[in-house]
Design a protein around this motif. Structure first.
Motif, PDB file in Angstrom:
ATOM      1  N   UNK A   1       1.365  -1.010   0.287  1.00  0.00           N
ATOM      2  CA  UNK A   1       0.260  -0.138  -0.072  1.00  0.00           C
ATOM      3  C   UNK A   1       0.887   1.389   0.257  1.00  0.00           C
ATOM      4  N   UNK A   2       2.206   1.058   0.619  1.00  0.00           N
ATOM      5  CA  UNK A   2       2.620   2.754   1.141  1.00  0.00           C
ATOM      6  C   UNK A   2       3.242   2.284  -0.165  1.00  0.00           C
ATOM      7  N   UNK A   3       4.544   1.867  -0.721  1.00  0.00           N
ATOM      8  CA  UNK A   3       4.676   1.688  -1.133  1.00  0.00           C
ATOM      9  C   UNK A   3       4.314   2.390  -3.243  1.00  0.00           C
ATOM     10  N   UNK A   4       3.025   1.909  -3.346  1.00  0.00           N
ATOM     11  CA  UNK A   4       2.242   2.483  -4.318  1.00  0.00           C
ATOM     12  C   UNK A   4       2.200   3.158  -3.866  1.00  0.00           C
ATOM     13  N   UNK A   5       1.854   4.358  -3.092  1.00  0.00           N
ATOM     14  CA  UNK A   5       1.592   5.717  -2.483  1.00  0.00           C
ATOM     15  C   UNK A   5       2.907   6.233  -3.247  1.00  0.00           C
ATOM     16  N   UNK A   6       3.931   6.058  -2.404  1.00  0.00           N
ATOM     17  CA  UNK A   6       4.746   7.011  -2.285  1.00  0.00           C
ATOM     18  C   UNK A   6       5.270   7.272  -3.723  1.00  0.00           C
ATOM     19  N   UNK A   7       4.972   5.842  -5.075  1.00  0.00           N
ATOM     20  CA  UNK A   7       5.732   5.477  -6.450  1.00  0.00           C
ATOM     21  C   UNK A   7       4.601   6.896  -7.352  1.00  0.00           C
ATOM     22  N   UNK A   8       3.457   6.321  -6.607  1.00  0.00           N
ATOM     23  CA  UNK A   8       2.370   7.733  -7.117  1.00  0.00           C
ATOM     24  C   UNK A   8       1.579   8.614  -6.834  1.00  0.00           C
ATOM     25  N   UNK A   9       2.115   9.036  -5.380  1.00  0.00           N
ATOM     26  CA  UNK A   9       1.911  10.210  -4.773  1.00  0.00           C
ATOM     27  C   UNK A   9       0.094  10.202  -4.593  1.00  0.00           C
ATOM     28  N   UNK A  10       0.372   9.208  -4.302  1.00  0.00           N
ATOM     29  CA  UNK A  10      -1.947   8.689  -4.522  1.00  0.00           C
ATOM     30  C   UNK A  10      -1.656   7.768  -3.466  1.00  0.00           C
ATOM     31  N   UNK A  11      -2.301   8.535  -2.698  1.00  0.00           N
ATOM     32  CA  UNK A  11      -3.241   7.643  -1.749  1.00  0.00           C
ATOM     33  C   UNK A  11      -3.747   6.509  -2.200  1.00  0.00           C
ATOM     34  N   UNK A  12      -5.372   6.693  -2.967  1.00  0.00           N
ATOM     35  CA  UNK A  12      -6.684   5.288  -2.890  1.00  0.00           C
ATOM     36  C   UNK A  12      -5.399   4.700  -4.548  1.00  0.00           C
ATOM     37  N   UNK A  13      -4.193   4.459  -4.944  1.00  0.00           N
ATOM     38  CA  UNK A  13      -4.160   3.696  -5.832  1.00  0.00           C
ATOM     39  C   UNK A  13      -3.122   3.030  -4.393  1.00  0.00           C
ATOM     40  N   UNK A  14      -2.966   3.348  -3.758  1.00  0.00           N
ATOM     41  CA  UNK A  14      -2.496   2.633  -2.327  1.00  0.00           C
ATOM     42  C   UNK A  14      -3.445   1.563  -1.758  1.00  0.00           C
ATOM     43  N   UNK A  15      -4.805   2.315  -1.507  1.00  0.00           N
ATOM     44  CA  UNK A  15      -5.770   1.049  -1.442  1.00  0.00           C
ATOM     45  C   UNK A  15      -5.885   0.656  -2.423  1.00  0.00           C
ATOM     46  N   UNK A  16      -5.803   0.789  -3.251  1.00  0.00           N
ATOM     47  CA  UNK A  16      -6.375   0.011  -4.603  1.00  0.00           C
ATOM     48  C   UNK A  16      -5.496  -1.229  -4.821  1.00  0.00           C
ATOM     49  N   UNK A  17      -4.194  -1.154  -4.420  1.00  0.00           N
ATOM     50  CA  UNK A  17      -3.560  -1.987  -4.791  1.00  0.00           C
ATOM     51  C   UNK A  17      -3.816  -2.952  -3.341  1.00  0.00           C
TER      52      UNK A  17
END
Length: 318
Positions: free
Chosen positions: A249-265
């Motif tokens: 979750x937090x890796x994807x947030x960090x890569x995209x700058x988007x918390x929603x993307x992290x939650x989706x992953x």
């Protein structure tokens, strides 16, 4: 819902600074000790008809942060806003808490024991049975007002008399306080002799409350935090698979700058949580996402030597 009525709570309340008795004035409560800074009328005002028993000069809580519940934005955050089926994929029911709460409730003395919920602005995951049990009198507080709390307070200075409750629930709270040892000392103080505590605290989790997230604990560190309690049970709330979901979750947030993307992953990889069941208990302790402790109050304190011998993880001492 078996929340304690105000008439029963009122005699239990004390000043958070000096622990003297409180008096009711025209605008709220104040300390009866004339030498105390909180002796002035309405030192502890009412918000949502609940007393705000905070020593603001010695707390991260500010007067402006205590606002009426109805005036705040939707208190539900993240997974709690999702439809139930999807919510259970992102944030499944906490069966460990439910099982341990059952142990705690069965061990409580009768009749009508008092149970204090520290940080209880919302009903915690897995502890709903507590609020449905007619035999338990629940007292709840948090740093905000809530329909399931009776007063506002800072857990570093719990405004209750010593030995006034039979049990304490502190779930996902100790990481959000500046000094967890002081909070646990307050829990010890307000518990009756032999009283019970149930705590859940993160170990391997990323920051999840911004500026109000301070601390993490290993299994041994968590046990030593409760060193003036006799252990009844302890262990992981969730294991390395769940911890991996947090990291994804937090890796994807960090890569995209988007918390929603992290939650989706995180939602798409929900099955990783099932790996917790395959991990051996000793490895699970060393890699847990969060840990629990259930214990009873005692006066004797665990020694430094005892905590070294307490370790039950996969890394043997060398």
């Amino acid at each position: 819902m078996p929340l304690v009525e105000w008439d029963e709570i009122r005699p239990l309340l004390v000043c958070p600074r000096c622990r003297a008795d409180l008096e009711t004035g025209p605008g709220g409560l104040h300390c009866t000790d004339s030498a105390c800074a909180h002796h002035s009328p309405a030192a502890f005002p009412l918000v949502d008809h609940r007393p705000v028993l905070v020593d603001f000069e010695r707390s991260v809580v500010t007067r402006d942060s205590v606002t009426p519940f109805a005036g705040r934005a939707d208190a539900r955050q993240g997974a709690d806003r999702l439809p139930v089926p999807l919510r259970h994929l992102v944030k499944p029911p906490n069966r460990v808490a439910a099982r341990n709460l059952d142990l705690l409730l069965r061990a409580l003395p009768g009749p009508a024991p008092r149970l204090l919920v520290v940080g209880g602005a919302t009903v915690g995951n897995g502890v709903g049975a507590l609020y449905r049990n007619p035999d338990v009198r629940v007292i709840g507080f948090d740093i905000v007002t809530s329909p399931v709390t009776q007063f506002v307070a800072d857990a570093h200075r719990i405004p209750l008399r010593s030995a006034s409750v039979d049990a304490v629930l502190v779930q996902a709270v100790l990481e959000h306080v500046l000094d967890p040892a002081s909070v646990v000392a307050e829990i010890h103080r307000v518990l009756k002799d032999g009283g019970l505590v149930y705590a859940e605290t993160p170990f391997l989790q990323q920051v999840h409350a911004g500026a109000h997230d301070f601390t993490r604990y290993t299994a041994s560190g968590h046990r030593y935090l409760f060193r003036r309690f006799e252990e009844i049970a302890s262990g992981p709330v969730a294991g390395p698979g769940t911890q991996l979901l947090w990291s994804v979750d937090h890796l994807v947030r960090g890569l995209t700058g988007n918390a929603l993307a992290g939650r989706v992953a995180r939602t798409g990889l929900f099955w990783l949580r099932g790996l917790d069941r395959l991990v051996a208990p000793d490895f699970a302790l060393d890699g847990a996402s969060a840990l629990f402790f259930l214990g009873s109050r005692r006066e004797r304190e665990m020694s430094p030597g005892e905590i070294i011998g307490y370790y039950r993880g996969a890394q043997s001492a060398r």
